[in-house]
Scaffold this motif. Structure first.
Motif, PDB file in Angstrom:
ATOM      1  N   SER A 275       0.660  -1.349   0.169  1.00 61.36           N
ATOM      2  CA  SER A 275      -0.010   0.320  -0.309  1.00 61.36           C
ATOM      3  C   SER A 275       0.841   0.905  -0.238  1.00 61.36           C
TER       4      SER A 275
ATOM      5  N   SER B   6      -4.786   5.859  -2.645  1.00 63.29           N
ATOM      6  CA  SER B   6      -5.281   4.693  -2.759  1.00 63.29           C
ATOM      7  C   SER B   6      -4.756   4.111  -4.092  1.00 63.29           C
TER       8      SER B   6
ATOM      9  N   ASP C 181      -5.207   1.949   1.192  1.00 66.26           N
ATOM     10  CA  ASP C 181      -5.308   3.336   1.246  1.00 66.26           C
ATOM     11  C   ASP C 181      -4.558   3.701   2.582  1.00 66.26           C
TER      12      ASP C 181
END
Length: 639
Positions: free
Chosen positions: A355, A434, A439
């Motif tokens: 991420s 994101s 996110d």
């Protein structure tokens, strides 16, 4: 030794010997060689019908019927000597042997050779190759043939092998031995490899052992993987008419692993997620040791599984990749600890998905400690992600920001621009990036917009005071940074144009707040107090204004009426009187017929009260009064 023994027909030879066949023997040389072993002959004497010496050129005396005794004494130390004891007859010859024994460091053996010329017909004549060095063929009775007692295979250290030969390193060429004991006639030894015919050259190495038995050595071919678990067998054969006796052993090898591979495919891995990875190696004996490595750092592994024959080993490791592992080498290493070198490895270059990693910074040419109202500010959202991001949003104090040109808020990819910032622009800013992995919200940046002092709303601006009454009048201002310096002045209502500074009685209670102690002494002391704050940006442009007025108790409310009735509700409204120069509040007290207080309601804005939860049909008395900082007014009854 005795050689060239021949049977002559009856009646030939000496006239003194007509009873049977004659045996002629020749003693060759000064040494007796029996079964391949040399034994010096110190004295060989033939008695009765044969007189010979230990010289090669001795005269051959015919052997007549009867018995011939030969005594052989061996004085050589550490020499194995075996004498034959033989009986010769017409049509067959019988051989057997005994061993010379080592006693007190010298050989003192007495063996006898008997030649019997009596004519006998054997029950079953067989031909057998004997182990006598001369290689002569003789005929032995089938009833006197005995298979070997035992056959053993010995390794290069002389240890008896039980089913397993080795293990040997690849490329070795060990020599093994076969030993057979017992059997008549002396057995011959045959080597076989994986059931193939007798190995060439094995018989020439056959030898008799001093302690009894016969042995043969075999130098195995250079060992390779093709000979893994090959069966080496040794067969001892005394005669075709008795069953052979055999021993066998499988060749075991020490082999380095041939292959190693990481199973499945090198697919992208998500950071922080646990994966079960498997590595398979084959070809090692014994089973290979498997280790896992990441850029030279050994990793723990969960378990190992080896198949039944030990040829294939599968290692299982639990791996949790981190963001920092992207691009690193993950290797599975297989090695046989008993084989020098020969380790094999299979490696993956880790492709780690994660991420977004997000950080928020103020524009590079902006001094974050010197931002004041009216300037333009921009932020940069720095992102590192795999796969790349598909969205970035911005937040101010947790609230989502939208592109608003008229308000001076501009959003462009990973940049936020704030035009002509105000004090309301201060606060915490974050960006959220994101991708398919998740996110991530950035660090919060605290935007501190500086501004000069301004009077704080909501303060008490009117102060009522009697003459000689001491007032504590606070002045609170908003500023960034907070105001620490304050200035006070007084403007009399009697002389509006006269403003005088006030220095005495001023205290700074806290940053952004100052308190003035003020006492009106006469009519000219009623008027307006002015307060200015100051910070590093400058002095307050518009002062805070406080009105000092003569003050007393307020007048009572008047014209109180019951304007609405219900079964359980009652509404009372009044007109307010003079506040006495100070803020006032209104109170209604409700009592029942026994003058017990039922309700006490306060209203700060106006004398308007709604009473609920009353008893239907009950009688009540309502009294309304007002109060300020100077006291309470008289009450007014509602009608």
């Amino acid at each position: 030794m005795w050689t060239n023994c021949k049977l002559r027909p009856s009646g030939e030879g000496s006239a003194t010997d007509q009873t049977g066949p004659r045996v002629r023997c020749r003693l060759r040389g000064a040494q007796v060689r029996v079964l391949g072993e040399a034994c010096p002959a110190n004295r060989i004497t033939a008695r009765r019908a044969c007189d010979t010496t230990a010289h090669g050129g001795a005269k051959h005396a015919p052997l007549t019927a009867g018995r011939l005794h030969a005594v052989v004494e061996c004085d050589a130390v550490n020499t194995a000597c075996v004498d034959p004891v033989a009986t010769a007859g017409v049509g067959h010859v019988q051989y057997w042997y005994r061993h010379c024994l080592l006693q007190r460091g010298l050989y003192d053996a007495l063996r006898r050779a008997r030649f019997d010329t009596r004519i006998e017909q054997p029950p079953a004549a067989v031909r057998a190759r004997t182990a006598i060095n001369s290689g002569a063929l003789a005929t032995m009775s089938a009833g006197e043939q005995v298979p070997p007692d035992n056959v053993s295979i010995l390794d290069e250290h002389g240890r008896v092998v039980k089913e397993v030969l080795g293990p040997y390193p690849e490329g070795a060429q060990p020599t093994v031995s076969c030993v057979a004991t017992g059997g008549r006639p002396i057995p011959r030894l045959y080597w076989r490899l994986n059931g193939a015919p007798p190995l060439e050259g094995a018989l020439e190495q056959q030898r008799l052992l001093p302690e009894g038995g016969v042995a043969a050595s075999l130098r195995l071919p250079r060992l390779s993987r093709a000979l893994l678990l090959a069966v080496v067998s040794c067969q001892a054969v005394s005669s075709p008419h008795v069953p052979p006796v055999a021993a066998s052993a499988a060749v075991h090898l020490l082999l380095e692993p041939l292959t190693v591979r990481l199973l499945d495919e090198n697919r992208p891995l998500s950071a922080g997620r646990q994966y079960e990875l498997r590595c398979e190696t084959a070809g090692s004996r014994p089973a290979a040791t498997v280790t896992w490595w990441k850029d030279g750092e050994q990793l723990p592994h969960d378990r190992e599984l080896t198949n039944a024959d030990g040829n294939v080993t599968t290692s299982v490791a639990q791996v949790t990749p981190a963001l920092e592992d992207a691009g690193r080498q993950l290797c599975c290493h297989a090695a046989n600890a008993r084989v020098q070198g020969g380790a094999v490895s299979d490696c993956w270059t880790l492709h780690v998905r994660y991420s977004p990693v997000v950080s928020l910074e103020l524009g590079s040419n902006i001094n974050g400690s010197a931002i004041r109202e009216g300037v333009d500010v921009y932020f940069e959202c720095n992102v590192r992600a795999d796969p790349w991001i598909h969205k970035v949003i911005w937040r101010h104090n947790g609230r989502l920001l939208h592109n608003n040109v008229s308000a001076g808020t501009l959003l462009s990819n990973q940049t936020l621009v704030l035009q002509a910032v105000t004090r309301n622009s201060s606060g915490l800013y974050t960006c959220v990036a994101s991708n398919s992995e998740g996110d991530t919200e950035s660090n919060a940046f605290n935007l501190d917009v500086k501004f000069a002092p301004e009077c704080r709303p909501g303060q008490q601006l009117v102060w009522g005071a009697a003459r000689r009454e001491v007032l504590q009048v606070p002045c609170e201002v908003e500023a960034r940074p907070p105001a620490r310096l304050f200035r006070w002045a007084f403007n009399s209502s009697a002389a509006a144009s006269e403003t005088r500074p006030l220095d005495a009685g001023v205290t700074a209670a806290a940053p952004g707040r100052s308190v003035l102690q003020y006492q009106p002494m006469g009519e000219r002391d009623y008027g307006t107090l002015l307060c200015w704050g100051r910070n590093e940006l400058g002095a307050q442009a518009v002062p805070c204004v406080f009105h000092i007025v003569p003050a007393g108790r307020p007048d009572a409310p008047h014209s109180c009426e019951v304007s609405g009735r219900g079964a359980t509700t009652l509404r009372v409204t009044c007109a307010r009187g003079s506040d006495g120069g100070l803020p006032q509040q209104f109170t209604l007290e409700l009592a029942d017929a026994e003058r017990r207080l039922v309700a006490n309601v306060t209203s700060r804005g106006r004398p308007d009260f709604l009473l609920e939860g009353l008893q239907p049909g009950a009688r009540y008395t309502a009294l309304v009064y007002s109060s300020n900082g100077k006291g309470r007014s008289q009450g007014s009854a509602a009608r």
